[in-house]
Design a protein around this motif. Sequence first.
Motif, PDB file in Angstrom:
ATOM      1  N   ALA B  50       1.060  -1.013   0.108  1.00  0.00           N
ATOM      2  CA  ALA B  50      -0.012  -0.463   0.244  1.00  0.00           C
ATOM      3  C   ALA B  50       0.675   1.286  -0.032  1.00  0.00           C
ATOM      4  O   ALA B  50       0.607   2.124  -0.499  1.00  0.00           O
ATOM      5  CB  ALA B  50      -1.385   0.420   1.392  1.00  0.00           C
ATOM      6  N   VAL B  53       2.015   1.695  -3.774  1.00  0.00           N
ATOM      7  CA  VAL B  53       1.241   2.446  -4.203  1.00  0.00           C
ATOM      8  C   VAL B  53       1.025   4.226  -3.808  1.00  0.00           C
ATOM      9  O   VAL B  53       1.309   4.730  -4.950  1.00  0.00           O
ATOM     10  CB  VAL B  53      -0.018   1.202  -4.861  1.00  0.00           C
ATOM     11  CG1 VAL B  53      -1.115   1.914  -5.453  1.00  0.00           C
ATOM     12  CG2 VAL B  53       0.586   0.329  -4.944  1.00  0.00           C
ATOM     13  N   PHE B  54       0.924   3.860  -2.773  1.00  0.00           N
ATOM     14  CA  PHE B  54       0.299   5.757  -2.543  1.00  0.00           C
ATOM     15  C   PHE B  54       1.629   6.049  -2.564  1.00  0.00           C
ATOM     16  O   PHE B  54       1.382   7.302  -2.945  1.00  0.00           O
ATOM     17  CB  PHE B  54       0.183   5.531  -0.920  1.00  0.00           C
ATOM     18  CG  PHE B  54       0.479   6.522   0.038  1.00  0.00           C
ATOM     19  CD1 PHE B  54      -0.807   7.158  -0.187  1.00  0.00           C
ATOM     20  CD2 PHE B  54       1.229   7.337   0.080  1.00  0.00           C
ATOM     21  CE1 PHE B  54      -1.437   8.245   0.708  1.00  0.00           C
ATOM     22  CE2 PHE B  54       1.252   8.257   0.734  1.00  0.00           C
ATOM     23  CZ  PHE B  54       0.135   9.490   0.898  1.00  0.00           C
ATOM     24  N   VAL B  57       1.302   6.953  -6.660  1.00  0.00           N
ATOM     25  CA  VAL B  57       0.413   7.632  -7.025  1.00  0.00           C
ATOM     26  C   VAL B  57       0.596   9.094  -6.797  1.00  0.00           C
ATOM     27  O   VAL B  57       0.044  10.111  -7.847  1.00  0.00           O
ATOM     28  CB  VAL B  57      -1.145   6.942  -6.781  1.00  0.00           C
ATOM     29  CG1 VAL B  57      -2.569   7.865  -7.245  1.00  0.00           C
ATOM     30  CG2 VAL B  57      -1.361   5.763  -7.164  1.00  0.00           C
ATOM     31  N   GLU B  58       0.657   9.062  -5.554  1.00  0.00           N
ATOM     32  CA  GLU B  58       0.800  10.972  -5.217  1.00  0.00           C
ATOM     33  C   GLU B  58       1.464  11.760  -5.865  1.00  0.00           C
ATOM     34  O   GLU B  58       1.691  12.343  -5.711  1.00  0.00           O
ATOM     35  CB  GLU B  58       0.288  10.758  -3.856  1.00  0.00           C
ATOM     36  CG  GLU B  58      -0.539   9.581  -3.056  1.00  0.00           C
ATOM     37  CD  GLU B  58      -2.142  10.426  -2.940  1.00  0.00           C
ATOM     38  OE1 GLU B  58      -2.499  11.181  -3.634  1.00  0.00           O
ATOM     39  OE2 GLU B  58      -3.303   9.635  -2.642  1.00  0.00           O
ATOM     40  N   LEU B  60       2.779  10.362  -8.297  1.00  0.00           N
ATOM     41  CA  LEU B  60       2.548  10.621  -9.849  1.00  0.00           C
ATOM     42  C   LEU B  60       1.505  12.405  -9.487  1.00  0.00           C
ATOM     43  O   LEU B  60       1.703  12.896 -11.207  1.00  0.00           O
ATOM     44  CB  LEU B  60       2.227   9.640 -10.906  1.00  0.00           C
ATOM     45  CG  LEU B  60       1.908  10.065 -11.800  1.00  0.00           C
ATOM     46  CD1 LEU B  60       3.174   9.798 -12.943  1.00  0.00           C
ATOM     47  CD2 LEU B  60       1.315   8.286 -12.496  1.00  0.00           C
ATOM     48  N   LEU B  61       0.861  11.922  -9.228  1.00  0.00           N
ATOM     49  CA  LEU B  61      -0.514  13.289  -9.838  1.00  0.00           C
ATOM     50  C   LEU B  61       0.415  14.522  -9.183  1.00  0.00           C
ATOM     51  O   LEU B  61       0.292  15.342  -9.898  1.00  0.00           O
ATOM     52  CB  LEU B  61      -0.504  13.000  -8.188  1.00  0.00           C
ATOM     53  CG  LEU B  61      -2.449  13.851  -7.405  1.00  0.00           C
ATOM     54  CD1 LEU B  61      -3.406  14.201  -9.695  1.00  0.00           C
ATOM     55  CD2 LEU B  61      -3.146  13.800  -7.125  1.00  0.00           C
ATOM     56  N   PHE B  63       3.221  15.667  -9.415  1.00  0.00           N
ATOM     57  CA  PHE B  63       4.411  15.565 -10.518  1.00  0.00           C
ATOM     58  C   PHE B  63       3.486  16.196 -11.868  1.00  0.00           C
ATOM     59  O   PHE B  63       3.963  17.968 -12.071  1.00  0.00           O
ATOM     60  CB  PHE B  63       5.226  14.761 -10.923  1.00  0.00           C
ATOM     61  CG  PHE B  63       5.756  15.207 -12.343  1.00  0.00           C
ATOM     62  CD1 PHE B  63       6.811  15.318 -12.153  1.00  0.00           C
ATOM     63  CD2 PHE B  63       5.671  14.377 -13.464  1.00  0.00           C
ATOM     64  CE1 PHE B  63       7.923  15.779 -14.013  1.00  0.00           C
ATOM     65  CE2 PHE B  63       5.324  14.697 -14.983  1.00  0.00           C
ATOM     66  CZ  PHE B  63       7.076  14.558 -14.809  1.00  0.00           C
ATOM     67  N   ILE B  64       2.179  16.124 -11.959  1.00  0.00           N
ATOM     68  CA  ILE B  64       1.424  15.979 -13.038  1.00  0.00           C
ATOM     69  C   ILE B  64       0.758  17.455 -12.409  1.00  0.00           C
ATOM     70  O   ILE B  64       0.646  18.124 -13.821  1.00  0.00           O
ATOM     71  CB  ILE B  64       0.196  15.226 -12.720  1.00  0.00           C
ATOM     72  CG1 ILE B  64       1.205  14.259 -13.891  1.00  0.00           C
ATOM     73  CG2 ILE B  64      -0.421  15.837 -14.685  1.00  0.00           C
ATOM     74  CD1 ILE B  64      -0.140  12.807 -13.754  1.00  0.00           C
ATOM     75  N   LEU B  65       0.657  17.945 -11.183  1.00  0.00           N
ATOM     76  CA  LEU B  65       0.005  19.133 -11.387  1.00  0.00           C
ATOM     77  C   LEU B  65       1.546  19.742 -11.317  1.00  0.00           C
ATOM     78  O   LEU B  65       0.520  21.763 -12.067  1.00  0.00           O
ATOM     79  CB  LEU B  65      -0.943  18.488 -10.241  1.00  0.00           C
ATOM     80  CG  LEU B  65      -1.543  18.334  -9.510  1.00  0.00           C
ATOM     81  CD1 LEU B  65      -2.277  18.348  -7.899  1.00  0.00           C
ATOM     82  CD2 LEU B  65      -3.094  19.028 -10.073  1.00  0.00           C
ATOM     83  N   TYR B  68       2.659  20.416 -15.889  1.00  0.00           N
ATOM     84  CA  TYR B  68       1.062  20.330 -16.534  1.00  0.00           C
ATOM     85  C   TYR B  68       0.147  21.874 -15.818  1.00  0.00           C
ATOM     86  O   TYR B  68      -0.518  21.881 -16.570  1.00  0.00           O
ATOM     87  CB  TYR B  68       0.640  19.250 -16.819  1.00  0.00           C
ATOM     88  CG  TYR B  68       1.299  18.065 -17.878  1.00  0.00           C
ATOM     89  CD1 TYR B  68       2.130  19.025 -18.751  1.00  0.00           C
ATOM     90  CD2 TYR B  68       1.581  17.027 -16.938  1.00  0.00           C
ATOM     91  CE1 TYR B  68       2.829  17.558 -19.047  1.00  0.00           C
ATOM     92  CE2 TYR B  68       2.258  16.511 -17.304  1.00  0.00           C
ATOM     93  CZ  TYR B  68       3.435  16.242 -18.759  1.00  0.00           C
ATOM     94  OH  TYR B  68       4.555  15.954 -19.280  1.00  0.00           O
TER      95      TYR B  68
END
Lengths: 593, 332
Positions: B50, B53-54, B57-58, B60-61, B63-65, B68
């Motif tokens: 967990a 994955v945590f 995902v977090e 990656l989120l 980084f994207i924010l 971009y």
Amino acid sequence: MSATKGWRSWLTTTDHKRIGLLYFWTAFVFFLIGGLEALIIRAQLARPGNTVVSAETFNQLFTMHGTTMVFLALMPLSAAFFNYIVPLQIGARDVAFPRLNAFSYWVFVLGGLLLNASWLLPHHPAPDAGWFGYANLTSREFSPGPNIDFWLLGLQILGVASLAAGFNFIVTILNLRAPGMKMMRLPVFSWMTLVTSFLIITAFPVITVALVLLMFDRFFGTHFYLTSAGGDPVLWQHLFWIFGHPEVYILILPAMGIVSEVLPTFARKPLFGYTVVVYSGVLIGFMGWGVWSHHMFSVGLGPIADSVFSATTMLIAVPTGVKIFNWLATLWGGQIRATSALHFAVGFIALFTIGGLSGVMHASPPADLQQTDTYFVVAHIHYVLFGGTVFGLFAGMYYWWPKMTGRLLGERLGKLHFWLMFVGMNLAFFPMHFIGLLGMPRRIYTYAPELGVAKLNLVSTVGAFLIGASILVFLINVWRTRKRGKVAGNDPWGGATLEWTIPSPPPPHNFDVIPTVASRLPRWSMTQLTAIPEGAELGKPHAPAGSWWPLVAACGLPVLALAPLTHTLWVAFLGAAILITGIYRWAFEPFEV
Amino acid sequence: MPPYRRHRWLTLLPLVLAACGGPFPQSALHPESDYARSLDALFHGIFWWAVLVFVLVESLLLFILLRYRQRAGAATPKPTHGHTVLEIAWTLAPALILVFIAVPTMRTIFATQQPPAFNALRIEVIGHQWWWEYRYPAAGIVTANELHVPVGRPVDLEISTADVIHSFWAPGLGGKRDLIPGHVNRITFTAESIGTFTGQCAEFCGESHANMRLRVAVESDSAFRAWLAGQGGLGRLAAKGSVEEKGRDAFRRYGCIACHTVTGVSAGVIGPNLTHVGSRTTIAAGVLPNTAEALARWIGDPPGVKPGARMPKLPMAPADLTALVAYLQSLK
């Protein structure tokens, strides 16, 4: 034409948009009531041995907090968006059955009022056996008062509202789509509304049956859930969770639909993997039926049942994970506009992920035996239903507010609202993971200082009050922008779907001309939508008339419920008479007045 | 015996937990039995997946924010609609992780639900609103709220209920199991260290659910045998003319005998067996310490201590109350 002004027009309206607003504000008031109940609960638990409320009141508060949030706040807030947005997204002038829609709303209000009326009676006999009402604690022997009667009759009535709405939206989405709006062009929010509606019409009959059996046990001396004559209290748990788990998806899928609308708009990119997102939503809906016993790992169903339900529960994490990755891919490479709506949608992804991961932890029955019925699970459900559903719903409010009111909510206050809620939510619910693992069960009105969880509980209480403050900021935002907010125009965001082609708020008939759809993202890929096609037949907009009869029919149900509550037979006949009269007059009322 | 792996993940959060003090007597993260340890080991495995994955995902989120964010004058982004290989990859990857969770899960499910060992000590646990009854059938002993078990010997708890659903949970010794009318459930474990473990009812069971606590004393074999011996037989006899004897009379006169058993004095079965109540460390299902003061408070106003308690508040002369407390304390 029905009246459009004055209070009467609101009682008789069959306009999906007005009913949507009624749903919204009623549900929001219940959301505030449920929130206040939560704050009292957190005040009581701020320190060990606290005496803010008595044990009895505490048990009523957590029962009513759960029941209110699930049935009176989150479901109807989703229904508010189903009502307001779905017909606009599919290019329809109303729902398929506008008067049934009004009936759903009134039944919901009256069911909610009946449930909460229990607070106002002498000795406030509010329901007190938990929102899950496990038998045999709910039997006459162990719950002699009217508390459980209010609960079961209230839920029974609310089930009628949900069922009527469920059928209505299924027919609406299947039959009233604009020409060219194929199923695989349907906006994801409307898709999730469809899946949710199917879950509603299949799950609510189960709880209805369970409640009927309970009603018979309590009023007529049957023994469906009582061992004394061969019944079994575990039957209730199976029935309740066969309903209860699909219910979780009824609560989360609409929010997932909202997020799937908001992210593309503010990333200026189409939803990544539309087909996969839709199918995974459908798959979650199906698989949601095969996991109910994961709520019952401590019941002792045996290793085979534990293994099977563990496996199905883990499997459901796959389509859920797929959705998260597709949302991330939607944002990837986009031009992300950090609006309030986007903040809440991103908050959904961040927080729901945590709830999903703790969900996988309880999917393992042996691990779950240390977690179930503790604060660890309270943390989990609040990451899913608050971090998920509530954040998703607020994303929807900021996103569609301009469509519904004609004015934008303030962005500054919107972001303040988001950050207060985000921080408050994590302060309130993250420590609960530890509180649970350190040995504090849920649903206890007091705890021993020796547990060592006092400070964590205090942090959690502070977080809960921060959430309360964030809701105040939202209300201030609503109040301040009601007259002075930025005027929305047709499309303040550059959205891709049909609701942004028409004025805000839309006229009663929504579309002057029903558009012909040629793409999944009509606003982004076509230009002819704003213009009326050459030689098009405009026709007279078909607006359904207002009607009193749905309201009259709805009033029959709480009157019927009063019969068992007061143990008076003639009240039952009165209720039935009102219900039948309402339906009869409604059936023979000319559609257009 | 595999090495203990407890506390390992707690090292991640020293600040949080250090700030909150301790010790945590009811923690599920301090397993002290074979059963609790196997649940804990499983939890560790899942926990790290967990965390992985945590973080993935977090971050990656985030980084994207950051990467971009909308920039002035930027062109409309490329309208990508999907990517089949990616879709398959992020469907399979979680499925694969789940296999790594599911296999040890299934193993543990079957391992922890084996029939009890032939030499297991069988104890019947019966839930009541809101206290615990324990019966040791082989020794013919009935006691309440404080369970005694020997270290290193398999224990087989046979659990059932006298009224509504409860759940027996002593986190240090293992996971919870519900007590359900018409069903007999089972928890088996072998305690691995001597000490007292607290626990409490985990399934909402009515008004005083919060006050249905329990203690498990894990003792050396000899201490356990001594305890068993002490619990047998009649309640201690009160000397003639003593305050204890007055207390015993009060016990009869106020009707306590209707609900409570003191072997040799009364045979009530509605409330806890009090034959050796003086030997317990707590009273009222672990809510109060077993002191004269607390006993007086409890007997003087049971529903005041434990809301909804079935034991009524009786108007009692102070002298009788004092004598009754002295009598109960003498029942070692």
